[in-house]
Design a protein around this motif. Structure first.
Motif, PDB file in Angstrom:
ATOM      1  N   ASP A 178       0.345   3.850  -2.999  1.00  0.00           N
ATOM      2  CA  ASP A 178      -0.510   4.974  -2.601  1.00  0.00           C
ATOM      3  C   ASP A 178       0.351   6.111  -2.068  1.00  0.00           C
ATOM      4  O   ASP A 178       0.845   6.057  -0.936  1.00  0.00           O
ATOM      5  N   HIS A 216      -0.651   7.502   1.391  1.00  0.00           N
ATOM      6  CA  HIS A 216      -0.784   6.572   2.518  1.00  0.00           C
ATOM      7  C   HIS A 216      -0.381   7.266   3.821  1.00  0.00           C
ATOM      8  O   HIS A 216       0.617   7.998   3.856  1.00  0.00           O
ATOM      9  N   GLU A 240       0.827  -1.208   0.000  1.00  0.00           N
ATOM     10  CA  GLU A 240       0.000   0.000   0.000  1.00  0.00           C
ATOM     11  C   GLU A 240       0.861   1.258   0.000  1.00  0.00           C
ATOM     12  O   GLU A 240       0.534   2.246  -0.678  1.00  0.00           O
TER      13      GLU A 240
END
Length: 400
Positions: free
Chosen positions: A235, A238, A231
């Motif tokens: 991202d 994040h 992630e």
């Protein structure tokens, strides 16, 4: 051109004299006389105007003549200001540098065959090799290492590190390093998964082991960490990644402003410089650098024709073909030149104004008059012709 302009004026004077004498017999010569008369006036007026720019006409101190010699200091200052505002302003330099491909030029130079430019290369190479070989190696090495160490000790590296980190964050140059760190974390997790499971198994109590929950707990931890790295890598927004970036920004600020952080960095720097391993590393670096310089200087064509030459040509090809590297190098060159113009532009401008101020009036007059050149005499010729045409027009109106 001076002879031509003056000759045309003399010709108009002679024409005026002849037509004035013959006008009673031939009335139509009045138009020719009017042309010659007005041409003399126009030619003399423009001669006066051109001469008054550079000197006193006929040596007479007529007011508002010899304009350039009398105002050379003001002209020098105006020229210096013009250069500063139109050539040495950082924004102008940056705009001009956008059209200059420094990386491409360097790439083409690095790919130049070794035989080209042999005389310049050989002369410079001999000089460099002789200088490095004539100097005492131990003393020179000690001087170089001492100078480097002294310079590093006097330099406060903490603000530089903080500024570099802040600049990298502001320009998103920290993102590749952050993504590389995330990838390293993922690889480290894969490589140390058995160790993590063993640690969980050792720390779990006998109830968890009896129920077999320690394996599930280890699976949950490993899967959670693996999911976290995936992630974070995919991202940019994040939360953990944002926290890391905030921590980096805080570190950059602390390195520049916080005395405690700066003191710790300086202490670490002193410890590194006092470490014997660093001293030995500097010794080895100096010896390798010196030997490489002498070897390359003694036989630059052979060096450039060998492995180093291949590396240099490959580097040149990369500079020409890789748009990212070219952009980065051109951006660096642009910033360097803009920085130089901002730092030294005023000195260049001052040099121009002071140089012109130091010239005597005769030098200024000669150089500017030579720079303008033939056009000054064309002004006189055009004034003579235009004046004559105006004289004919006025005589025609008077006759009608």
């Amino acid at each position: 051109m001076k002879v031509a302009a003056t000759g045309l004026l003399v010709l108009m004077a002679a024409l005026f004299a002849v037509t004035r004498a013959l006008e009673p017999r031939y009335p139509w010569l009045g138009f020719v006389k009017a042309f010659a008369e007005a041409a003399m006036v126009g030619g003399l007026a423009d001669w006066f105007a051109v001469t008054a720019l550079f000197r006193h006409p006929l040596g007479l101190p007529i007011p508002h003549t010899a304009i350039i010699p009398r105002n050379k200091d003001r002209i020098g200052e105006a020229l210096a200001n013009f250069i500063r505002e139109n050539f040495l302003t950082p924004s102008v330099v940056a705009r001009r540098m956008r059209n200059i491909d420094v990386a491409g030029a360097a790439g083409r130079f690095l790919q130049t065959p070794a035989g080209e430019g042999t005389r310049i290369r050989a002369g410079a190479s001999r000089l460099i090799a002789d200088v490095f070989e004539s100097l005492d190696d131990e003393r020179l090495g000690g001087i170089v290492k001492g100078a480097v160490a002294t310079r590093l000790r006097k330099m406060e590296v903490s603000p530089l590190l903080g500024h570099a980190l802040a600049s990298a964050i502001n320009e998103d140059r920290h993102v590749p390093m952050l993504e590389a760190a995330i990838r390293w974390m993922a690889r480290a997790l894969d490589a140390n998964e058995p160790l993590i499971r063993e640690m969980v198994h050792k720390k779990a109590n006998w109830v968890l082991k009896l129920a077999g929950l320690d394996e599930k707990l280890a699976d949950a931890i490993v899967d959670g960490l693996r999911k976290l790295t995936v992630e974070m890598s995919t991202d940019p927004a994040h939360p953990v990644r944002i926290k890391v970036e905030e921590a980096l920004a805080q570190l950059a600020n602390d390195l520049q402003t916080r005395p405690e952080t700066r003191e710790r960095v300086e202490t670490l720097k002193e410890q590194l410089l006092d470490n014997r391993s660093v001293s030995l590393w500097l010794d080895a670096l100096w010896q390798k650098g010196r030997e490489a310089i002498i070897r390359a200087a003694r036989n630059p064509d052979a060096v450039l024709a060998g492995k180093l030459g291949e590396v240099m040509r490959s580097m040149g090809g990369t500079l020409e073909s890789d748009p990212r590297i070219r952009t980065a190098i051109n951006q660096f060159a642009r910033r360097a030149v803009v920085g130089m113009s901002a730092s030294y532009g005023s000195s260049i401008v001052k040099l121009v104004s002071e140089t012109i101020r130091s010239w005597d009036a005769g030098t200024v007059t000669t150089r500017l008059e030579s720079a303008v050149g033939r056009d000054l005499q064309y002004i006189r010729i055009n004034g003579t012709i235009v004046g004559g045409l105006v004289g004919v027009a006025i005589h025609a109106l008077d006759t009608l």
